[in-house]
Design a protein around this motif. Structure first.
Motif, PDB file in Angstrom:
ATOM      1  N   UNK A   1      35.478  33.771  40.592  1.00  0.00           N
ATOM      2  CA  UNK A   1      36.626  32.998  41.032  1.00  0.00           C
ATOM      3  C   UNK A   1      37.572  33.911  41.794  1.00  0.00           C
ATOM      4  N   UNK A   2      38.240  33.342  42.788  1.00  0.00           N
ATOM      5  CA  UNK A   2      39.236  34.102  43.542  1.00  0.00           C
ATOM      6  C   UNK A   2      40.612  33.682  43.040  1.00  0.00           C
TER       7      UNK A   2
ATOM      8  N   UNK B   1      38.284  24.967  39.828  1.00  0.00           N
ATOM      9  CA  UNK B   1      38.802  24.451  38.563  1.00  0.00           C
ATOM     10  C   UNK B   1      38.248  25.276  37.401  1.00  0.00           C
ATOM     11  N   UNK B   2      39.123  25.693  36.535  1.00  0.00           N
ATOM     12  CA  UNK B   2      38.729  26.502  35.384  1.00  0.00           C
ATOM     13  C   UNK B   2      39.380  25.951  34.137  1.00  0.00           C
ATOM     14  N   UNK B   3      38.675  26.076  33.036  1.00  0.00           N
ATOM     15  CA  UNK B   3      39.208  25.549  31.789  1.00  0.00           C
ATOM     16  C   UNK B   3      40.260  26.478  31.196  1.00  0.00           C
ATOM     17  N   UNK B   4      39.926  27.750  31.170  1.00  0.00           N
ATOM     18  CA  UNK B   4      40.777  28.681  30.444  1.00  0.00           C
ATOM     19  C   UNK B   4      41.459  29.653  31.402  1.00  0.00           C
TER      20      UNK B   4
ATOM     21  N   UNK C   1      41.060  34.266  34.464  1.00  0.00           N
ATOM     22  CA  UNK C   1      40.401  33.003  34.170  1.00  0.00           C
ATOM     23  C   UNK C   1      39.063  33.262  33.524  1.00  0.00           C
ATOM     24  N   UNK C   2      38.687  32.361  32.642  1.00  0.00           N
ATOM     25  CA  UNK C   2      37.353  32.364  32.077  1.00  0.00           C
ATOM     26  C   UNK C   2      36.593  31.220  32.710  1.00  0.00           C
TER      27      UNK C   2
ATOM     28  N   UNK D   1      40.144  38.578  37.086  1.00  0.00           N
ATOM     29  CA  UNK D   1      41.567  38.854  37.069  1.00  0.00           C
ATOM     30  C   UNK D   1      42.198  38.729  38.449  1.00  0.00           C
ATOM     31  N   UNK D   2      43.440  38.279  38.448  1.00  0.00           N
ATOM     32  CA  UNK D   2      44.221  38.312  39.656  1.00  0.00           C
ATOM     33  C   UNK D   2      44.713  39.726  39.936  1.00  0.00           C
TER      34      UNK D   2
END
Lengths: 114, 115
Positions: free
Chosen positions: B2-3, B28-31, B95-96, B106-107
């Motif tokens: 994910x970005x 879209x991410x859950x966590x 995000x997971x 990580x951002x």
């Protein structure tokens, strides 16, 4: 409770030599283990993980790590260090239950000397 | 993977003020998670941001000090309230993806300095 120990704050290695960054862990049940790298002024980047299976895990940039259950260790290794490998390395763990949050070690700063 | 982007990338704030940090994900991410990395130290989880429910805070962190919003599956904010110099840290969103147990992305982080 989960915990991670990185016993060395600093590791120095000559370019071209093998490197090892140490990590030991404590967790209930089977561990999920991770290594992340943080370059200066940048976010954490995922390197590799151990979930199950082969004890030797290969990851990005030529890094690998060996899971040793009897010694509760997950040391990060690379056969030949590059100057560009100089960064801050974090080991992290979570157990197989509960939420996905990770517990991080205190980090080891790797310096590869030209 | 994910970005993840964060705003602001850095800020210098006065004692007693508040700062809201934004985290945007390209899928879209859950966590979603918020971490703090104090100078020269490791990452400490502040809270898990759940979409549609209250955030779950770790020991030592409270909602009044670190309110979190998660209005949808791609966005979250963390506010650092009533800041003091001890709040000077890098704040990281992660995000997971759910595709791999525990793997997180990580951002770039927000570097906060409180004077």
């Amino acid at each position: 409770a989960q915990s991670v120990a990185q016993p060395e704050d600093q590791v120095n290695v000559a370019e071209g030599n093998p490197l090892t960054v140490k990590c030991t862990y404590s967790v209930s049940g089977n561990p999920y283990l991770f290594w992340y790298v943080q370059y200066p002024n940048r976010g954490l980047q995922f390197l590799l993980k151990y979930i199950t299976g082969d004890n030797l895990v290969k990851g990005s940039y030529g890094f690998e790590a060996e899971f040793n259950k009897s010694q509760t260790s997950f040391h990060l290794k690379k056969p030949s260090a590059l100057v560009s490998d100089s960064a801050l390395y974090f080991c992290a763990v979570r157990d197989w239950t509960g939420a996905n949050n990770l517990f991080f070690g205190t980090g080891t700063r790797l310096t590869v000397i030209p | 993977s994910a970005v993840i982007s964060q705003k602001p990338s850095r800020d210098i704030c006065q004692r007693g003020t508040s700062l809201t940090i934004q985290c945007q994900v390209d899928s879209q991410v859950t966590m979603m998670f918020w971490y703090r990395q104090q100078p020269g130290q490791s990452l400490t989880l502040i809270a898990t941001a759940n979409q549609g429910s209250e955030a779950t805070y770790e020991s030592g962190f409270v909602i009044d000090k670190f309110p979190i919003s998660r209005p949808n599956l791609t966005f979250s904010t963390l506010t650092v309230s009533n800041m003091s110099p001890e709040d000077s840290s890098i704040y990281l969103c992660s995000v997971g993806t759910g595709g791999s147990p525990g793997e997180q992305f990580f951002g770039p982080g927000t570097r906060l300095t409180v004077l």
